[in-house]
Design a protein around this motif. Structure first.
Motif, PDB file in Angstrom:
ATOM      1  N   UNK A 144       0.872  -1.181   0.000  1.00  0.00           N
ATOM      2  CA  UNK A 144       0.000   0.000   0.000  1.00  0.00           C
ATOM      3  C   UNK A 144       0.898   1.215   0.000  1.00  0.00           C
ATOM      4  N   UNK A 145       0.296   2.365   0.021  1.00  0.00           N
ATOM      5  CA  UNK A 145       1.109   3.576   0.081  1.00  0.00           C
ATOM      6  C   UNK A 145       1.936   3.602   1.355  1.00  0.00           C
ATOM      7  N   UNK A 146       1.356   3.023   2.416  1.00  0.00           N
ATOM      8  CA  UNK A 146       2.040   3.080   3.705  1.00  0.00           C
ATOM      9  C   UNK A 146       3.027   1.928   3.891  1.00  0.00           C
ATOM     10  N   UNK A 147       2.666   0.782   3.353  1.00  0.00           N
ATOM     11  CA  UNK A 147       3.421  -0.428   3.673  1.00  0.00           C
ATOM     12  C   UNK A 147       4.193  -0.939   2.466  1.00  0.00           C
ATOM     13  N   UNK A 148       5.451  -1.140   2.654  1.00  0.00           N
ATOM     14  CA  UNK A 148       6.289  -1.693   1.597  1.00  0.00           C
ATOM     15  C   UNK A 148       7.238  -2.720   2.206  1.00  0.00           C
ATOM     16  N   UNK A 149       7.377  -3.852   1.524  1.00  0.00           N
ATOM     17  CA  UNK A 149       8.214  -4.927   2.044  1.00  0.00           C
ATOM     18  C   UNK A 149       9.256  -5.332   1.009  1.00  0.00           C
ATOM     19  N   UNK A 150      10.366  -5.782   1.508  1.00  0.00           N
ATOM     20  CA  UNK A 150      11.380  -6.363   0.641  1.00  0.00           C
ATOM     21  C   UNK A 150      11.793  -7.667   1.304  1.00  0.00           C
ATOM     22  N   UNK A 151      11.585  -8.775   0.634  1.00  0.00           N
ATOM     23  CA  UNK A 151      11.897 -10.058   1.252  1.00  0.00           C
ATOM     24  C   UNK A 151      12.604 -10.928   0.222  1.00  0.00           C
ATOM     25  N   UNK A 152      13.469 -11.741   0.711  1.00  0.00           N
ATOM     26  CA  UNK A 152      14.235 -12.567  -0.211  1.00  0.00           C
ATOM     27  C   UNK A 152      14.865 -13.747   0.497  1.00  0.00           C
ATOM     28  N   UNK A 153      15.399 -14.617  -0.304  1.00  0.00           N
ATOM     29  CA  UNK A 153      16.043 -15.814   0.224  1.00  0.00           C
ATOM     30  C   UNK A 153      17.289 -16.074  -0.618  1.00  0.00           C
ATOM     31  N   UNK A 154      18.328 -16.412   0.071  1.00  0.00           N
ATOM     32  CA  UNK A 154      19.594 -16.670  -0.628  1.00  0.00           C
ATOM     33  C   UNK A 154      20.073 -18.061  -0.226  1.00  0.00           C
ATOM     34  N   UNK A 155      20.337 -18.877  -1.198  1.00  0.00           N
ATOM     35  CA  UNK A 155      20.866 -20.222  -0.955  1.00  0.00           C
ATOM     36  C   UNK A 155      22.330 -20.199  -1.344  1.00  0.00           C
TER      37      UNK A 155
END
Lengths: 289, 778
Positions: free
Chosen positions: B458-469
């Protein structure tokens, strides 16, 4: 044949020097040598309980002597302290126990001070194990065990002069000996000029980790003049004594070298600090011509 | 009836609006943001639509891609050190649009003036715990000997400590110096220092910018525990040939840049060399007749940077980066020894950038890097040498894909082949009587796969997620790990953001060093059966406020980091020529935590920042391998632990010709180990009695606090041709004698030589050091 132990030692020293000279060279560039970049400071050290310090080098044919002292806070004023309540017992390979007498004095040959002394010249052969027991009336108790290493003979001493003239004409010295292949061996080489009562001119220890069973060659730089009398002593030492010597060197280097990690002294005795060992050496005297 | 009509009107209006929205299509605007001066891409530049509260950040090549509804938009393009540009655009189809930003000033030593866009961008991004620094920023600040050093400028940021007076080593949030990943255009640089750490290998003339990640690591980065220092080099001016350079107190530098084919490709070549040796040779010559004079060894360093890029059509571009640097140290002793010590890095990177579509592009690079040192020692016919090196060949590919305006995906793979030559010894003689060699080489293969998504919920909520093997093998020893990464930003108000992040990191290569500092002789070593990979986890939370009508950004971050398999070495460890180095390692755990407060201002004639950190760093190495561990297994503070750290940096543009700068640093005293006790050793023979120090505990003593003020001024000259300036620096302006180390000195009786007393001496490294550098450009 192995020449590189000496060079390795030189290298290590050069690296240490290099790491300290880098900033110093930079300082020179800005004319900062005239600046006073050192000053005395007050340092409050935590209380440091005194431990017994034992220094004992047994040598076949010599009456055993031993020095007992104690550690002190580093910055305290050095005051001669004679510990009068210490008893020393040496257990011979036969199991015979010999109580040392408390007779403070100075060894005429080595110029070393001692506090305790045995009765008779030591009888020992390679492989013999001795035990040391040192106690005082405060409950401090130091114990140590030492085995006499075999003797390693110096095969040859070789020197060579440089091409310079007059006062700059100097010779280097090579010391050659055969390392036994069957064992891990440790050595200490000392070169004295004129007399062993003075500080050695060269003194370093090494192991045979990389040159087991080979003909070892240890050398010096161009440093000896014509007619110099040299006493070359090759000690075959055990691992605990080797580690003790290395750790003492590391501990001393850490005081004043910002890049060195502080190292603890690895004593050959338990319950205190110090060294108990049996010397096994071969000494040769030469005159450089 | 009136109510009915109102409802009807509203309904019709709503329907028309809805239809209108449905009828509007989305188009993608993409292209490059470049510097107008040299046409080089500006990584991290912002392309935003303030009215919609949306925007994107350019990637490492300066490429951006922004999807918008069709229609007219007011775009704001901004980047640190460049004048913000606003552009109105009528978007009727997907189109390429590149932007050129003018530098904030055309002076050589310009004050950074930038729009508020970048601070807003920092407020809005999910990425936290990152510091961006352009070479232009660093060039403004006063520097030791006038040598601009980006890593030293990074030390002025909260959470970053130096390794000692004047050194360029980084200790980030309690991490040690070997836990930083230094990347030069995606290639690893193993030793980032010249002159035993006093200068970094990154020539500011060749560098575009540096990003330092202290936490919240994006999934594309891995391999070190504590930080990522991502250095991007400058691309040359594709329009015209240019020459720039400088003459300094201890070094000179020169850069040539220009087009390969106009507007299709360009190049940059930079080089520098110090001239310590010129001075020291003169000093030696003047003193050669002085008795007992010990000549100063020769020392100098040089390095070269090269970068070239070439466009192949509209969708492909090639980049070539090269670095070669060497430090040279040597002397001839009076005893007949020749001693030469040479060390340095060699780096090469070839990168291919392909744009499949404005929403999908790929970067693939092949890199080679090598760090080596060699020490050669000679006496007469005998020679001895000791050397070590690490050499990598790496291939990596990163794919960026923006399926819609809510998601930005990033996928990547990498593979690296390591070759560790941990020690090569040789001894020989010209007569053939001596010929000994010893060498220990290990191989290592490292691979990784990662995926991450930046999701605007949303305008308020931003996520950055990831996985590294990640995986690593050396011989038959294999390791693998999953490294989750994540960060989130929530906007409480348009000017207040809350952020949080988590990152797990693994490190498969270890620096073998017992010096407590980075030295050229330190050896890199692979993870093996008895040398497990290092691991760390870090959580951080923060809050950011945009204040003063967007002129100031106030950020506060709290972090906690814990690490396993931290590395140290046994007392007296044999690190040279040891074929069984495994046995010398000690393993322990570490943890650090702290609070970092940061206020920055980047607009107007006066800019700068204030940073303060309160932090703790601890280590523990329990008894193991038949020993008592480190510090008898008790917790201790490493030498880079600092409780308080305050930095104040100010830059002021006095007028068109004069810029003034100042920086102030205060840190708590560094922990150090002092001997608490001593004993006297007589030894077997000799007339000398030596005091032997006893060190019962590690780092229990704190040296005096460190503080220093540096002042600088950039004065623009008016040459007939081109541009030039004089940059003045005063390092340690009030001549503070900061402690470098403490040692205990022994006073001896002059006649008997017996020790009489002991005293503690504090050594300082640098007094006040003024310097001037002449810079030119034409």
């Amino acid at each position: 044949m192995n020449f590189f132990f000496y060079l390795l030692q030189q290298l290590t020293r050069r690296v240490r020097t290099a790491t300290r000279l880098g900033p110093l060279a930079a300082l020179l560039l800005v004319g900062a040598t005239g600046c006073n970049l050192q000053k005395d400071i007050d340092v409050e050290l935590p209380a440091f309980p005194a431990q017994l310090v034992v220094e004992c080098y047994l040598e076949p044919g010599q009456v055993p002597r031993l020095t007992v002292s104690e550690t002190a806070p580093y910055l305290s004023v050095p005051t001669p302290t004679l510990l009068t309540d210490v008893s020393v017992v040496l257990t011979h390979p036969s199991g015979q126990k010999e109580a040392f007498r408390f007779t403070p004095g100075q060894d005429t040959l080595t110029q070393k001070l001692y506090t305790h002394m045995g009765k008779n010249p030591l009888v020992a052969k390679p492989g013999d194990t001795f035990q040391l027991d040192v106690k005082d009336t405060h409950g401090r108790h130091v114990k140590g065990t030492a085995t006499m290493p075999s003797s390693i003979t110096i095969d040859s001493l070789v020197w060579k002069f440089n091409d310079k003239t007059a006062e700059e004409r100097k010779a280097y010295l090579l010391v050659k000996f055969q390392d036994p292949a069957a064992t891990a061996d440790f050595y200490r080489l000392q070169i004295h000029k004129d007399s062993i009562s003075k500080d050695p001119n060269r003194d370093f220890e090494l192991d045979d980790r990389l040159t087991n069973g080979q003909l070892m060659t240890l050398g010096t730089s161009y440093r000896y003049s014509t007619n110099d009398t040299l006493l070359v002593t090759l000690y075959h030492i055990d691992q605990p004594y080797y580690r003790f010597l290395q750790s003492v060197s590391d501990a001393q280097n850490a005081n004043g070298n910002p890049f060195a990690q502080p190292a603890s002294v690895k004593s050959t005795v338990e319950g205190g600090v110090g060294v108990f060992t049996v010397l096994s050496y071969h000494r040769r005297k030469i005159v450089i011509r | 009836m009136r109510l009915y009509l109102s409802v009807l009107q509203f309904s019709v209006f709503f329907l028309l609006s809805a239809l209108s929205v449905q009828a509007q299509q989305r188009f993608t605007l993409s292209g490059y943001v470049r510097s107008s001066a040299d046409r080089s891409g500006l990584p991290g530049a912002s392309v935003a639509v303030p009215a919609l509260g949306t925007g994107v950040t350019a990637d490492s090549t300066g490429y951006y891609s922004l999807t918008l509804l069709e229609g007219r938009h007011q775009l704001a393009i901004s980047f640190i050190g460049y004048v913000t540009q606003t552009r109105e655009l009528n978007l009727t189809k997907s189109q390429r649009q590149s932007f050129s930003l003018a530098e904030a000033s055309n002076q050589l030593g310009e004050v950074v003036i930038e729009g508020t866009g970048t601070l807003e961008q920092k407020l809005q991004t999910t990425q936290m715990s990152v510091e961006h620094l352009s070479a232009r920023d660093a060039k403004l600040l006063p520097a030791l000997f006038g040598e601009v050093d980006l890593l030293k400028t990074l030390q002025l940021k909260p959470g970053v400590q130096n390794g000692g007076e004047g050194t360029s080593g980084l200790f980030v949030r309690g991490g040690s110096a070997d836990q930083n990943l230094f990347l030069l255009d995606d290639a690893v640089v193993y030793n980032p220092s010249h002159l035993f750490g006093l200068f970094s290998v990154f020539n500011a003339d060749a560098i575009q910018s540096v990003d330092l990640y202290k936490g919240g690591f994006p999934a594309q980065y891995g391999g070190r525990l504590s930080s990522v220092v991502d250095v991007k080099t400058r691309e040359g001016n594709p329009q015209k040939l240019g020459i720039s350079g400088g003459l300094g107190l201890i070094s000179s530098r020169l850069t040539v840049e220009g087009p390969i084919v106009k507007d299709k490709g360009s190049f940059t070549l930079s080089g520098r060399r110090t001239y310590f040796d010129v001075f020291t040779r003169q000093i030696n010559k003047m003193n050669e007749d002085t008795e007992d004079y010990s000549p100063i060894p020769d020392y100098y360093f040089y390095d070269f940077n090269a970068k070239a890029n070439y466009k192949i059509g509209q969708k492909d571009q090639l980049f070539l980066t090269g670095y070669y640097g060497r430090d040279v140290f040597g002397f001839n002793s009076t005893g007949g020894f020749n001693f030469d010590f040479v060390w340095g890095n060699t780096v090469g990177v070839l990168r291919w950038n392909h744009v499949f579509s404005p929403k999908l592009f790929l970067n693939t690079s092949f890199s080679a890097t090598r760090y080596q040192y060699q020490i050669a020692n000679k006496l007469d016919q005998f020679g001895f040498s000791l050397s070590s090196e690490i050499q990598d060949y790496a291939l990596r590919s990163d794919l960026d894909y923006q399926p819609n305006e809510k998601h930005t995906l990033r996928l990547g793979v990498s593979a690296t082949n390591h070759r560790f030559n941990v020690g090569r010894l040789s001894a020989n003689s010209t007569d053939g009587s001596l010929n000994i060699g010893s060498e220990t080489i290990y191989g290592g293969q490292e691979a990784s796969v990662y995926a991450s998504d930046n999701f605007k919920a949303s305008e308020e909520l931003q996520l950055d997620y990831g996985l590294r093997l990640t995986g690593f093998q050396s011989g038959s020893d294999r390791f693998a790990a999953l490294e989750p990464r994540g960060s989130v930003r929530y906007s409480l108000t348009p000017k207040t953001s809350l952020k949080a992040s988590y990152a797990m990191m693994y490190q498969y290569v270890h620096l073998v060093s017992n010096s407590g500092a980075s030295l050229p002789t330190d050896i890199w070593y692979p993870s093996r059966l008895n040398v497990k990979p290092q691991r760390s986890q870090q959580v951080a939370t923060g809050v950011s406020f945009l204040l003063g009508q967007g002129k100031y950004l106030l950020t506060n971050e709290v972090y906690y980091k814990w690490a396993q398999n931290q590395v140290d070495f046994r007392d007296g460890a044999q690190l040279f020529g040891n074929s069984d180095l495994d046995a010398e390692f000690l393993f322990g755990k570490g943890w650090s935590y702290g609070n970092e407060l940061y206020l920055e201002k980047k607009t107007g004639r006066t800019t700068g920042w204030v940073g303060y950190s309160l932090a703790w760093t601890k280590r523990q190495f329990p008894a193991q391998r038949g020993g008592s561990g480190v510090n008898n297994g008790k917790v201790f503070y490493p030498t880079y632990d600092r409780r308080h750290n305050l930095t104040v940096v100010g830059l002021h543009q006095l007028n068109e010709r004069i810029n003034l700068t100042a920086s102030f640093v205060f840190t708590s005293g560094a922990p150090t180990t002092l001997p608490q006790g001593r004993f006297f050793m007589q030894d077997i023979f000799g007339d000398d009695v030596e005091a032997v120090p006893i060190y019962p505990d590690r780092n229990t003593y704190r040296m005096a606090p460190y503080h220093r003020m540096d002042l600088g001024m950039v004065y623009k000259l008016r040459p007939k041709r081109g541009e030039s300036d004089l940059t003045f620096s005063v390092y340690n302006a009030y001549n503070r004698r900061n402690p470098y180390f403490i040692y205990f000195d022994q006073e001896r009786d002059e006649t008997t030589g017996a020790p009489q007393s002991f005293r503690a001496r504090q050594v300082s490294l640098f007094p006040v050091i003024p310097s001037v550098t002449y810079n030119f450009k034409f």
